[in-house]
Write a protein that holds these residues in place. Structure first.
Motif, PDB file in Angstrom:
ATOM      1  N   GLU A  93      49.041  57.805  46.155  1.00 28.85           N
ATOM      2  CA  GLU A  93      47.889  58.435  46.514  1.00 28.85           C
ATOM      3  C   GLU A  93      46.906  58.509  45.284  1.00 28.85           C
ATOM      4  O   GLU A  93      47.349  58.461  44.184  1.00 28.85           O
ATOM      5  CB  GLU A  93      48.097  60.103  46.722  1.00 28.85           C
ATOM      6  N   ASN A  94      45.429  58.620  45.529  1.00 28.11           N
ATOM      7  CA  ASN A  94      44.449  58.534  44.608  1.00 28.11           C
ATOM      8  C   ASN A  94      44.446  57.204  43.853  1.00 28.11           C
ATOM      9  O   ASN A  94      43.989  57.267  42.699  1.00 28.11           O
ATOM     10  CB  ASN A  94      44.591  59.575  43.506  1.00 28.11           C
ATOM     11  N   LEU A  95      44.805  56.043  44.531  1.00 23.89           N
ATOM     12  CA  LEU A  95      44.466  54.887  43.764  1.00 23.89           C
ATOM     13  C   LEU A  95      43.047  54.584  43.475  1.00 23.89           C
ATOM     14  O   LEU A  95      42.311  54.788  44.321  1.00 23.89           O
ATOM     15  CB  LEU A  95      44.678  53.892  44.892  1.00 23.89           C
ATOM     16  N   LEU A  96      42.774  53.945  42.572  1.00 27.84           N
ATOM     17  CA  LEU A  96      41.387  53.542  42.051  1.00 27.84           C
ATOM     18  C   LEU A  96      40.762  52.563  43.096  1.00 27.84           C
ATOM     19  O   LEU A  96      41.369  51.498  43.434  1.00 27.84           O
ATOM     20  CB  LEU A  96      41.240  53.165  40.659  1.00 27.84           C
ATOM     21  N   GLU A  97      39.589  52.821  43.598  1.00 28.53           N
ATOM     22  CA  GLU A  97      38.932  51.574  44.499  1.00 28.53           C
ATOM     23  C   GLU A  97      38.364  50.609  43.676  1.00 28.53           C
ATOM     24  O   GLU A  97      37.215  51.163  43.159  1.00 28.53           O
ATOM     25  CB  GLU A  97      37.879  52.407  45.503  1.00 28.53           C
ATOM     26  N   SER A  98      38.916  49.595  43.423  1.00 27.21           N
ATOM     27  CA  SER A  98      38.376  48.597  42.246  1.00 27.21           C
ATOM     28  C   SER A  98      38.805  47.276  42.681  1.00 27.21           C
ATOM     29  O   SER A  98      39.931  47.213  43.424  1.00 27.21           O
ATOM     30  CB  SER A  98      38.795  49.016  40.809  1.00 27.21           C
ATOM     31  N   ASP A  99      38.142  46.212  42.085  1.00 24.32           N
ATOM     32  CA  ASP A  99      38.681  44.880  42.072  1.00 24.32           C
ATOM     33  C   ASP A  99      40.096  44.555  41.752  1.00 24.32           C
ATOM     34  O   ASP A  99      40.927  44.046  42.370  1.00 24.32           O
ATOM     35  CB  ASP A  99      37.677  44.115  41.495  1.00 24.32           C
ATOM     36  N   ASP A 100      40.473  45.198  40.463  1.00 29.58           N
ATOM     37  CA  ASP A 100      41.881  45.013  40.112  1.00 29.58           C
ATOM     38  C   ASP A 100      43.065  45.397  41.151  1.00 29.58           C
ATOM     39  O   ASP A 100      43.985  44.728  41.355  1.00 29.58           O
ATOM     40  CB  ASP A 100      41.940  45.920  38.710  1.00 29.58           C
ATOM     41  N   ILE A 101      42.671  46.779  41.577  1.00 31.06           N
ATOM     42  CA  ILE A 101      43.637  47.101  42.556  1.00 31.06           C
ATOM     43  C   ILE A 101      43.642  46.340  43.875  1.00 31.06           C
ATOM     44  O   ILE A 101      44.705  45.992  44.400  1.00 31.06           O
ATOM     45  CB  ILE A 101      43.431  48.633  42.801  1.00 31.06           C
ATOM     46  N   ARG A 102      42.311  46.015  44.175  1.00 33.47           N
ATOM     47  CA  ARG A 102      42.421  45.063  45.507  1.00 33.47           C
ATOM     48  C   ARG A 102      43.222  43.653  45.401  1.00 33.47           C
ATOM     49  O   ARG A 102      43.782  43.529  46.285  1.00 33.47           O
ATOM     50  CB  ARG A 102      40.932  44.827  45.887  1.00 33.47           C
ATOM     51  N   TYR A 103      42.948  43.061  44.371  1.00 36.19           N
ATOM     52  CA  TYR A 103      43.833  42.114  43.757  1.00 36.19           C
ATOM     53  C   TYR A 103      45.177  41.999  43.868  1.00 36.19           C
ATOM     54  O   TYR A 103      45.968  41.408  44.067  1.00 36.19           O
ATOM     55  CB  TYR A 103      43.193  41.166  42.442  1.00 36.19           C
ATOM     56  N   MET A 104      45.770  43.418  43.367  1.00 33.83           N
ATOM     57  CA  MET A 104      47.310  43.619  43.542  1.00 33.83           C
ATOM     58  C   MET A 104      47.700  43.839  44.766  1.00 33.83           C
ATOM     59  O   MET A 104      48.648  43.401  45.249  1.00 33.83           O
ATOM     60  CB  MET A 104      47.407  44.897  42.525  1.00 33.83           C
TER      61      MET A 104
END
Length: 318
Positions: A93-104
């Protein structure tokens, strides 16, 4: 984005309006979301002239309210990887909404690691762990992972995928091909991994021909980036044997390494530290019996630096 936020909050202490101009066209258009959030939360108003690339901000007399901290970028991707390597299912929970996380997340999808998105909460996912190393879902051909400019995905995955079986190519945007990774590659080679980066630059693409790793030891530099050490530490529990990683010169950013080992402990792995971390040349030992176990659920800690400008605004306006 941070420079723009600082400028906006500095305006709050002024009696008159303020105009910001930029010669770089993308600077304001990409900030629309942040500006509208500031408007809604503070009462501040602004006028964006796209033709002139000019932003006019009107002042306010005070700022108050509640700021919800977004999850830390580096913690988000560390947790996603550890959840993927663990035995059991983990709700994050509370993942950052960002490109880095989307790529992972995209990489885990490509690797066929089950990740269930929460339809009602974009910052929450449920990961079904592999109970060990991640193997390629296409063993007869090389699997390419495109990671954009996400260093927090490139480095941990470059280490972790060496522990499984399969052929992989990790690549990204042109800027990623300028970001050094040679020290990490050298460390993984010392452990016996068949992994390379571009020899002339020491940067991605990273090519991996993995067939699992047993016990081993490596000595790496701690001066370039603590992320290289953190990546090796996070991957080590899924090796088939004890792994020791030593620092040969000086460890910078020791608190970030402590953050990594603390996170590993939440997933059931204890890292033995020999020597002094602050200003020393420590060694890190991961025993052969150390394995990741899901904590069932975990909350990504907020990144307090994201709230710093709002706190400054509150101080400025009293």
């Amino acid at each position: 984005m941070k420079t723009l936020a600082a400028a906006l909050l500095t305006v709050l202490s002024m009696a008159d309006g303020f105009t910001i101009s930029s010669h770089r066209q993308p600077s304001f258009s990409s900030a629309n979301t942040a500006l509208r959030t500031a408007t809604e939360s503070t009462g501040m108003t602004f006028d964006l002239d796209s033709d002139k690339n000019q932003l006019t901000v009107t002042p306010i007399k005070s700022i108050d309210g509640t700021v919800t901290l977004p999850g830390s970028k580096s913690l988000s991707n560390r947790i996603l990887l550890l959840a993927a390597l663990s035995e059991g299912t983990t709700r994050v929970e509370n993942l950052l909404e960002s490109d880095d996380i989307r790529y992972m997340l995209d990489a885990l999808d490509t690797l066929k690691v089950p990740v269930e998105r929460d339809a009602e909460d974009k910052t929450a996912v449920t990961v079904t762990g592999q109970a060990g190393p991640i193997d390629s879902p296409t063993p007869d051909e090389s699997l390419e992972l495109f990671l954009g400019n996400a260093g927090t995905a490139m480095r941990p995955l470059a280490a972790a995928l060496c522990m499984g079986k399969g052929k992989f190519v990790l690549d990204g945007v042109p800027r990623m091909r300028e970001r050094p990774i040679a020290d990490l590659i050298d460390g993984m080679q010392q452990l016996g991994a068949k992994v390379t980066c571009v020899e002339e630059t020491g940067c991605p693409p990273v090519t991996i021909d993995a067939n699992g790793l047993g016990s081993g030891s490596a000595s790496i530099s701690g001066k370039m980036s603590s992320q290289f050490l953190s990546s090796m530490l996070m991957a080590s529990p899924v090796a088939d044997g004890e792994v020791t990683v030593s620092i040969k010169d000086e460890l910078i950013s020791a608190p970030y390494v402590s953050l990594t080992t603390g996170l590993m402990k939440k997933f059931g792995v204890n890292v033995e530290v020999e020597g002094e971390m602050d200003g020393g040349t420590p060694s890190f030992v991961i025993g052969a019996d150390e394995k990741y176990t899901s904590p069932k659920s975990i909350l990504v800690e907020g990144d307090a630096s994201s709230a710093s400008y709002f706190l400054a605004g509150a101080v400025i306006t009293g």
